[in-house]
Design an enzyme around this catalytic site. Structure first.
Site, mmCIF file in Angstrom:
data_model
loop_
_atom_site.group_PDB
_atom_site.id
_atom_site.type_symbol
_atom_site.label_atom_id
_atom_site.label_comp_id
_atom_site.label_asym_id
_atom_site.label_seq_id
_atom_site.Cartn_x
_atom_site.Cartn_y
_atom_site.Cartn_z
ATOM 1 N N LEU A 109 6.034 4.868 -10.497
ATOM 2 C CA LEU A 109 7.035 4.384 -10.663
ATOM 3 C C LEU A 109 7.975 3.090 -10.667
ATOM 4 O O LEU A 109 7.736 2.422 -9.894
ATOM 5 C CB LEU A 109 9.107 5.472 -10.959
ATOM 6 C CG LEU A 109 10.388 5.014 -11.644
ATOM 7 C CD1 LEU A 109 9.876 4.580 -13.539
ATOM 8 C CD2 LEU A 109 10.866 5.482 -10.966
ATOM 9 N N ILE A 140 6.515 4.537 -5.933
ATOM 10 C CA ILE A 140 7.120 3.511 -6.556
ATOM 11 C C ILE A 140 6.292 1.999 -6.349
ATOM 12 O O ILE A 140 5.851 1.558 -5.124
ATOM 13 C CB ILE A 140 7.887 3.589 -5.972
ATOM 14 C CG1 ILE A 140 9.784 4.440 -5.315
ATOM 15 C CG2 ILE A 140 9.141 1.990 -6.108
ATOM 16 C CD1 ILE A 140 9.543 5.270 -6.283
ATOM 17 N N LYS A 141 6.957 1.251 -7.725
ATOM 18 C CA LYS A 141 5.983 0.604 -7.810
ATOM 19 C C LYS A 141 6.259 -0.631 -7.507
ATOM 20 O O LYS A 141 7.320 -1.383 -7.544
ATOM 21 C CB LYS A 141 4.481 0.321 -9.159
ATOM 22 C CG LYS A 141 3.811 1.501 -9.466
ATOM 23 C CD LYS A 141 3.826 0.960 -11.390
ATOM 24 C CE LYS A 141 2.933 0.002 -11.345
ATOM 25 N NZ LYS A 141 2.699 -0.030 -12.767
ATOM 26 N N ILE A 142 6.234 -1.809 -6.595
ATOM 27 C CA ILE A 142 6.436 -2.961 -5.364
ATOM 28 C C ILE A 142 4.970 -4.274 -6.013
ATOM 29 O O ILE A 142 3.817 -3.851 -5.790
ATOM 30 C CB ILE A 142 6.603 -2.964 -4.535
ATOM 31 C CG1 ILE A 142 7.753 -2.454 -4.188
ATOM 32 C CG2 ILE A 142 7.173 -4.825 -4.283
ATOM 33 C CD1 ILE A 142 8.322 -1.734 -2.963
#
Length: 360
Positions: A109, A140-142
């Protein structure tokens, strides 16, 4: 007769992930079927995927109505719905996550790209989203942009599993790997476990899309694979380093290299080009649904990449000789990708706003 290539790829040591998520994919049992019949062991998502699903279908209308009634709107409403979908997907992949010793079976996400220049806000949102989902197999996508690197380090230090996205070169990969290592080393210095998972997502097909009309016919559709191979060598070299070995001895797991953007853009090229050509142990290939189905239907493997990455150097030289500035192009592709994420985010918020007006 269907191809056995997905199973072969999995046995070779590469995880095959789906780059798609919709409520229909879950409700219809299609995702469960892909896991059972096409060796799919994980999933990625992005704002564009959700925008298409929300704006071009009625799959989310009932849930949007419920969220509005509960007082949610905009970004808050979106994340609630996305976490519902990704939590269901995470549960489907949980047996794989457990069977592989928590190495595989992840879903992803993305944080809001509007925080790109705000490290503290990005890390705070990453922590909040991971806690809200409460799933161990959620990344978690960064973005791995220069502005995103401090947030990646701090999020890893905070114990949040991270999918670093928007990498386009071996240099980009090494910068993100450095952030990952620093985050783990800070944890070790404080007596914390360095077992915080991550993947580094290298975008492949956009390279060939960018140079397709600028290079001789004989080297068309070879640059993406060469960049992937070069980055794989950098990845294997890093895993052989003393610095990494020390962390691994303390309980760290590799930040796995992930090949993304692996749908073929050129209709004259093989529709499984970036799958067959990047079969590499201890990596991930996340592919659009159409590419997955093509690979499951007629895909073939030509063997695994070797640790030295193969013959990428001569392919890169051929592009340099054709006038392609590879370093400059990697920066252009990353900057364009970051702008594209912001554009997709605004379009997603606009789609939710439009649906909210209709349904309220």
């Amino acid at each position: 007769m269907a191809s056995t290539a997905p199973k072969e790829l999995n046995e070779l040591g590469q995880s095959l992930w789906l780059d798609n998520i919709t409520r229909d994919l879950l409700d219809s049992g299609t995702l469960k079927s892909y896991i059972e019949t096409k060796s799919v062991t994980g999933l990625t998502s992005n704002p564009t995927i959700f925008d298409n699903a929300i704006s071009k279908s009625s799959w989310y209308d009932a849930e949007i109505h419920k969220q509005l009634d509960a007082g949610h709107k905009g970004e808050d409403l979106f994340f609630n719905m996305a976490i519902q979908d990704l939590s269901r997907a995470a549960d489907l992949f949980l047996p794989i996550y457990e069977r592989t010793g928590t190495v595989d079976g992840f879903v992803s996400l993305e944080v809001s790209p509007l925080f790109a220049y705000d490290t503290a806000a990005t890390v705070k949102q990453a922590q909040a989203l991971h806690a809200q989902a409460n799933k161990p197999n959620l990344f978690i996508k960064i973005p791995g942009t220069p502005e995103g690197l401090p947030a990646i380090e701090d999020a890893i230090y905070a114990g949040v599993p991270i999918n670093v996205t928007l990498l386009f070169s071996a240099d980009h990969y090494l910068a993100c790997a450095e952030a990952y290592l620093r985050g783990l080393e800070r944890r070790v210095a404080e007596g914390k476990s360095p077992d915080v998972r991550s993947v580094a997502s290298l975008f492949i097909s956009r390279w060939d899309g960018a140079v397709g009309d600028k290079v001789p016919a004989e080297i068309k559709n070879t640059l993406g694979l060469a960049v992937g191979q070069q980055t794989y060598k950098a990845y294997r070299d890093l895993l052989a380093s003393d610095r990494w070995q020390r962390l691994e001895n303390l309980g760290a797991h590799p930040q796995r290299l992930l090949f993304a953007s692996t749908g073929t853009k050129d209709k004259n090229a093989s529709d499984t080009l970036y799958i067959s050509g990047l079969a590499a142990p201890n990596t991930v290939n996340t592919m659009p649904e159409g590419t997955l189905l093509a690979f499951a239907d007629h895909g073939k493997l030509a063997g695994a990449l070797t640790a030295d990455g193969g013959n990428f150097a001569e392919v890169l030289k051929a592009h340099l000789d054709a006038g392609v500035d590879l370093t400059a192009l990697s920066e252009e592709l990353q900057a364009a990708g970051a702008k594209g994420f912001v554009k997709s985010w605004h379009e997603l918020m606009a789609a939710i706003d439009e649906k909210s007006k209709v349904l309220s």
